[in-house]
Design a protein around this motif. Structure first.
Motif, short mmCIF file in Angstrom:
data_model
loop_
_atom_site.label_atom_id
_atom_site.label_comp_id
_atom_site.label_asym_id
_atom_site.label_seq_id
_atom_site.Cartn_x
_atom_site.Cartn_y
_atom_site.Cartn_z
N ASN A 189 -5.56 0.36 -10.59
CA ASN A 189 -6.25 0.57 -9.32
C ASN A 189 -5.68 -0.26 -8.18
N ILE A 190 -4.41 -0.69 -8.31
CA ILE A 190 -3.75 -1.44 -7.23
C ILE A 190 -3.35 -0.46 -6.13
N LEU A 191 -3.91 -0.66 -4.92
CA LEU A 191 -3.61 0.23 -3.80
C LEU A 191 -2.42 -0.26 -3.00
N ILE A 192 -2.41 -1.56 -2.71
CA ILE A 192 -1.34 -2.16 -1.90
C ILE A 192 -1.02 -3.54 -2.47
N GLU A 193 0.23 -3.88 -2.48
CA GLU A 193 0.68 -5.23 -2.86
C GLU A 193 1.58 -5.76 -1.77
N TYR A 194 1.30 -6.97 -1.30
CA TYR A 194 2.13 -7.53 -0.22
C TYR A 194 2.35 -9.02 -0.44
N THR A 195 3.36 -9.56 0.23
CA THR A 195 3.72 -10.97 0.09
C THR A 195 3.54 -11.67 1.42
N LEU A 245 -8.64 -1.13 -5.71
CA LEU A 245 -9.77 -0.24 -5.43
C LEU A 245 -11.09 -0.97 -5.64
N MET A 246 -11.20 -1.75 -6.72
CA MET A 246 -12.45 -2.44 -7.02
C MET A 246 -12.77 -3.47 -5.93
N LYS A 247 -11.76 -4.19 -5.45
CA LYS A 247 -12.00 -5.19 -4.41
C LYS A 247 -12.46 -4.53 -3.12
N VAL A 248 -11.89 -3.39 -2.79
CA VAL A 248 -12.29 -2.67 -1.58
C VAL A 248 -13.73 -2.19 -1.71
N ILE A 249 -14.09 -1.67 -2.88
CA ILE A 249 -15.46 -1.18 -3.10
C ILE A 249 -16.46 -2.33 -2.96
N VAL A 250 -16.16 -3.46 -3.62
CA VAL A 250 -17.07 -4.61 -3.54
C VAL A 250 -17.16 -5.13 -2.11
N ALA A 251 -16.03 -5.18 -1.40
CA ALA A 251 -16.03 -5.65 -0.01
C ALA A 251 -16.91 -4.77 0.86
N ILE A 252 -16.82 -3.46 0.69
CA ILE A 252 -17.66 -2.53 1.47
C ILE A 252 -19.14 -2.75 1.17
N LEU A 253 -19.46 -2.92 -0.12
CA LEU A 253 -20.85 -3.18 -0.51
C LEU A 253 -21.36 -4.47 0.13
N LEU A 254 -20.53 -5.50 0.13
CA LEU A 254 -20.94 -6.79 0.70
C LEU A 254 -21.19 -6.69 2.20
N ILE A 255 -20.31 -6.03 2.91
CA ILE A 255 -20.50 -5.87 4.36
C ILE A 255 -21.75 -5.04 4.64
N PHE A 256 -21.99 -4.04 3.81
CA PHE A 256 -23.21 -3.23 3.95
C PHE A 256 -24.46 -4.11 3.84
N PHE A 257 -24.48 -5.00 2.83
CA PHE A 257 -25.62 -5.89 2.67
C PHE A 257 -25.72 -6.89 3.82
N ALA A 258 -24.58 -7.38 4.30
CA ALA A 258 -24.59 -8.36 5.38
C ALA A 258 -25.18 -7.77 6.66
N LEU A 259 -24.98 -6.48 6.88
CA LEU A 259 -25.52 -5.83 8.08
C LEU A 259 -27.04 -5.88 8.12
N PHE A 260 -27.66 -6.01 6.95
CA PHE A 260 -29.12 -6.10 6.90
C PHE A 260 -29.62 -7.38 7.56
#
Length: 257
Positions: free
Chosen positions: A94-100, A110-125
């Motif tokens: 599930n690696i989308l992008i790798e950079y140095t 993919l998992m990090k992006v999903i968790v990040a979106i969930l976290l921002i969603f909760f923060a908006l509350f």
């Protein structure tokens, strides 16, 4: 140098994470990793994190909401195991992008992006006035435990999701902190049981003196955090959580943590 930097990070992170309920491991691991191989750094961080949570539990246990802890914590434990089981299956898929950046390799998965979106969603509350006073019915606590546990097992980032959810179930500031500590201890015991073999195998390479100093520094942070909690409001704690969630989510989304 490590005897200066690591204890300072442990102390400051411990004060801050006393209120937010997450972040000590995230902040402490990079500090350990500056001086030790990654596997040793992970083991050292896990030990400090666990002992720090045990000390917090001793200080705040009388404020625990046991019903919420059970409703949230048991599903979290079960689905953390499921997430951990799936981790090996999808980690390399599930690696989308790798950079140095400055000779450090970062991976956006993919998992990090999903968790990040969930976290921002909760923060908006906490940030949007129309959502600020919204609370989750306690009947949805198992769902919060499922999300927190599953993504914790899958990506290791269960603390932020746990805190984001618990701030919206109507707990007092003391109960929010204490209940989160108990759930964190439950997760840590599960993690340490998995790490035990690895820690035993590397016991000769662990820096025990540094481990003791870092743990004591974290204890001092917990002590002062426990003193400060009497002077702040639940609203302040919610703002701290929201701010840390957003910072953490951005770093997670970019593959930095």
């Amino acid at each position: 140098m490590e005897y200066i930097l690591i204890p300072i990070v442990a102390l400051l992170a411990s004060v801050l994470t006393f209120f937010s309920g997450f972040g000590l491991g995230t902040l402490l691991l990079p500090a350990f990793a500056l001086f030790f191989p990654v596997d040793v750094a992970i083991a050292l961080t896990a030990i400090v994190h666990f002992l720090n949570n045990v000390f917090k539990f001793v200080l705040v246990k009388k404020h625990i909401d046991w019903k919420i802890a059970v409703q949230f914590g048991i599903p979290a434990l079960i689905f953390a195991l499921l997430g951990a089981f799936l981790l090996d299956k999808i980690t390399n898929a599930n690696i989308l992008i790798e950079y140095t950046l400055q000779q450090n390799v970062f991976q956006i998965t993919l998992m990090k992006v999903i968790v990040a979106i969930l976290l921002i969603f909760f923060a908006l509350f906490e940030l949007l006035p129309k959502l600020k006073n919204l609370q989750f019915p306690k009947k949805h606590l198992p769902l919060g435990g499922i999300l927190s546990g599953f993504f914790g097992g899958l990506s290791g980032h269960q603390g932020a999701l746990r805190s984001a959810f618990l701030t919206k179930v109507g707990l007092s500031k003391e109960a929010f902190i204490a209940t989160g500590v108990l759930i964190a201890c439950m997760i840590d015991i599960s993690r340490m049981s998995v790490y035990f073999t690895n820690i035993s195998n590397m016991k000769d390479s662990l820096q025990w003196n540094l481990l003791i100093v870092a743990t004591l520094a974290a204890f001092v942070g917990v002590y002062f955090g426990n003193k400060l909690v009497k002077k702040i409001t639940i609203n302040t704690i919610q703002k701290i959580v929201a701010f840390m969630i957003i910072v953490f989510a951005i770093a997670l989304g970019f593959g930095i943590v």
